[in-house]
Write an enzyme that holds these catalytic residues in place. Structure first.
Site, short mmCIF file in Angstrom:
data_model
loop_
_atom_site.label_atom_id
_atom_site.label_comp_id
_atom_site.label_asym_id
_atom_site.label_seq_id
_atom_site.Cartn_x
_atom_site.Cartn_y
_atom_site.Cartn_z
N LYS A 9 -6.23 12.60 -16.52
CA LYS A 9 -6.41 13.40 -17.73
C LYS A 9 -5.17 13.30 -18.62
O LYS A 9 -4.97 12.30 -19.28
CB LYS A 9 -6.75 14.84 -17.34
CG LYS A 9 -7.92 14.93 -16.33
CD LYS A 9 -9.25 14.53 -16.94
CE LYS A 9 -10.35 14.26 -15.93
NZ LYS A 9 -10.68 15.35 -15.05
N TYR A 23 -13.12 22.46 -9.61
CA TYR A 23 -13.74 21.19 -10.01
C TYR A 23 -14.92 20.85 -9.08
O TYR A 23 -14.77 20.84 -7.85
CB TYR A 23 -12.65 20.11 -9.94
CG TYR A 23 -13.08 18.73 -10.34
CD1 TYR A 23 -13.51 18.46 -11.64
CD2 TYR A 23 -13.03 17.68 -9.42
CE1 TYR A 23 -13.90 17.17 -12.00
CE2 TYR A 23 -13.40 16.39 -9.79
CZ TYR A 23 -13.84 16.16 -11.07
OH TYR A 23 -14.22 14.88 -11.44
N ARG A 49 0.81 -1.21 0.00
CA ARG A 49 0.00 0.00 0.00
C ARG A 49 0.85 1.27 0.00
O ARG A 49 0.39 2.34 -0.40
CB ARG A 49 -0.94 -0.02 1.22
CG ARG A 49 -2.15 0.91 1.06
CD ARG A 49 -3.09 0.79 2.25
NE ARG A 49 -2.40 0.98 3.50
CZ ARG A 49 -2.62 0.25 4.60
NH1 ARG A 49 -3.53 -0.71 4.63
NH2 ARG A 49 -1.93 0.49 5.70
N ASP A 64 -5.19 23.41 -8.42
CA ASP A 64 -5.43 22.25 -9.29
C ASP A 64 -4.84 22.59 -10.65
O ASP A 64 -5.29 23.50 -11.34
CB ASP A 64 -6.94 21.99 -9.37
CG ASP A 64 -7.28 20.70 -10.12
OD1 ASP A 64 -6.52 20.33 -11.03
OD2 ASP A 64 -8.31 20.08 -9.79
C1 LIG Z 1 -11.11 15.20 -13.67
C2 LIG Z 1 -10.62 16.23 -12.75
C3 LIG Z 1 -10.40 15.94 -11.42
C4 LIG Z 1 -10.73 14.59 -10.83
O1 LIG Z 1 -10.01 13.56 -11.40
P1 LIG Z 1 -10.56 12.05 -11.32
O2 LIG Z 1 -9.37 11.24 -11.59
O3 LIG Z 1 -11.63 11.94 -12.35
O4 LIG Z 1 -11.08 11.86 -9.94
C5 LIG Z 1 -9.91 16.93 -10.61
N1 LIG Z 1 -9.64 18.16 -11.08
C6 LIG Z 1 -9.84 18.47 -12.38
C7 LIG Z 1 -9.52 19.84 -12.85
C8 LIG Z 1 -10.35 17.51 -13.25
O5 LIG Z 1 -10.58 17.84 -14.51
#
Ligand SMILES: *Cc1c(COP(=O)(O)O)cnc(C)c1O
Length: 386
Positions: free
Chosen positions: A197, A100, A47, A172
């Site tokens: 992403k 987000y 983990r 972010d």
């Molecule tokens: C998609 C996204 C997230 C979350 O990511 P996941 O892997 O889908 O949980 C967080 N911040 C932004 C800007 C995103 O586009």
């Protein structure tokens, strides 16, 4: 060495047999030779992450210019862990109104149950942010550009304000993927990415990462992930590590294609506004130029469809761009996103008429993508005349 070179040569190889990529260790249990090592060796358990995780952490540090990286199973948990690591009961958190959605929900629903208040500030309005500061504000979290409405925050001004009051800042950075912006170099304390992403880049795995230069914050991140049992699976870590090798190259292509599409859309009569920070028409273009070295494949536009039926006709006329959440993969995607907007503060994109459509420019041929969008406009026009 420059970033693309470093990302390819992170793996020096260990042991006698060297391979270009590290082996994926699918393991819960790690075996030890004796009692002494059983309780002293790290990682002592799967983990905590094994070989691939360490390489991915190093790659994320390279990307973000960070000293430390902590991995999480998806982007949302990276956001919640980053915020959670910096607050305790009685504290107050400020989040930008363009952050987000699920991160906002975490603050407004989950943090609340833990005795932590949150408020939203308008991402482009320092005065609004200032007016919402409280004596117990501990964290300001932003996303710039916001991934639906694409405002750019004045990160440097927000950081200066936060530092003067010993408030921690989180950004972010998923849109810029660490390639086009390094928040830590702007003074932000913690940078977060949804690896899901651009880093993974193939829409086939989840991942998240939290980066910082501050050893105390890193310790707090280690503690919270251990306490909550938050860990990234080895196969997903591998998919993300593999993505880092081609990230800068892919992003150049996403960038070029998105700009061609954005400029083409600006010339369409039923488009009232194209919302892309790299276009001179974007209200925060100067901030983007100051803090970013490029733009990725995600942007939006306002479609003057006239009615929901026309909007549906536009959507039905589009074939290559697929309807679906997420972005950052090789495939082009689009969503009408008005249904997702829950803004409290002023929303500049609403100053013009139109449905908000978000596009992700994938790696297809750009001419094919333009033709595809044209199909949407044609379908909308024929729906209007019938
Ligand atoms: C998609 C996204 C997230 C979350 O990511 P996941 O892997 O889908 O949980 C967080 N911040 C932004 C800007 C995103 O586009």
């Amino acid at each position: 060495m420059k970033k693309p070179t470093k990302l390819i040569h992170n793996n020096a190889g260990t042991g006698t047999r060297r391979t270009v990529n590290p082996p994926i260790e699918r393991a819960s249990t790690v075996l030890f030779p004796d009692r002494k090592t059983l309780y002293s060796a790290t990682p002592g358990y799967g983990r905590m992450g094994l070989g691939v995780h360490r390489e991915l952490e190093a790659a994320m540090c390279t990307l973000e210019g960070a000293a430390h990286a902590r991995l999480t199973p998806n982007g949302l948990s990276a956001c919640t862990v980053a915020i959670g690591s910096l607050v305790e009961a009685g504290d107050h958190v400020l989040i930008s109104d363009s952050i987000y959605g699920p991160t906002r929900r975490f603050c407004e629903r989950r943090l609340k149950t833990m005795g932590i208040d949150s408020d939203r500030f308008s991402p482009r309005n320092i005065g609004d942010l200032q007016s919402k500061l409280r004596d117990n504000t501990k964290v300001i979290a932003l996303e710039s550009p916001g991934s639906l409405t694409f405002e750019i925050s004045d990160t440097r001004a927000i950081v200066a304000l936060a530092k003067s009051r010993s408030i921690r800042t989180i950004m972010d950075n998923t849109w810029a993927a660490g390639v086009f912006c390094q928040p830590l170099s702007l003074g932000v304390d913690v940078s977060v990415q949804a690896l899901t992403k651009y880093v993974v880049g193939h829409a086939d795995a989840f991942g998240g990462a939290v980066m910082t230069n501050d050893p105390a914050i890193y310790t707090s991140l280690e503690n919270i992930t251990e306490d909550w049992g938050i860990a990234l699976a080895p196969d997903d870590a591998y998919a993300a590590l593999r993505g880092t090798r081609t990230l800068t190259t892919r992003l150049r292509e996403h960038e070029t294609t998105a700009l061609v599409l954005a400029e083409w859309l600006e010339s369409q009569e039923n488009v009232t506004q194209v919302i892309h920070p790299a276009l001179p028409s974007h209200p925060d273009h100067a901030l983007w130029q100051r803090d970013f070295s490029g733009s990725s494949g995600l942007f939006a536009f306002l479609l003057n469809a006239g009615s929901k039926d026309s909007l549906d006709a536009f959507i039905d006329g589009i074939k290559l761009f697929k309807l679906g959440f997420s972005w950052g993969g090789f495939e082009s995607l689009f969503i009408p996103c008005d249904d997702q907007l829950t803004r409290l503060s002023g929303d500049w994109s609403r100053s013009k008429d139109g449905y908000l459509i978000r596009l992700h420019a994938g790696l297809e041929d750009v001419g094919d993508l333009v033709a595809d969008l044209k199909g949407g406009f044609d379908s909308m026009a024929s729906a209007k005349t019938t």
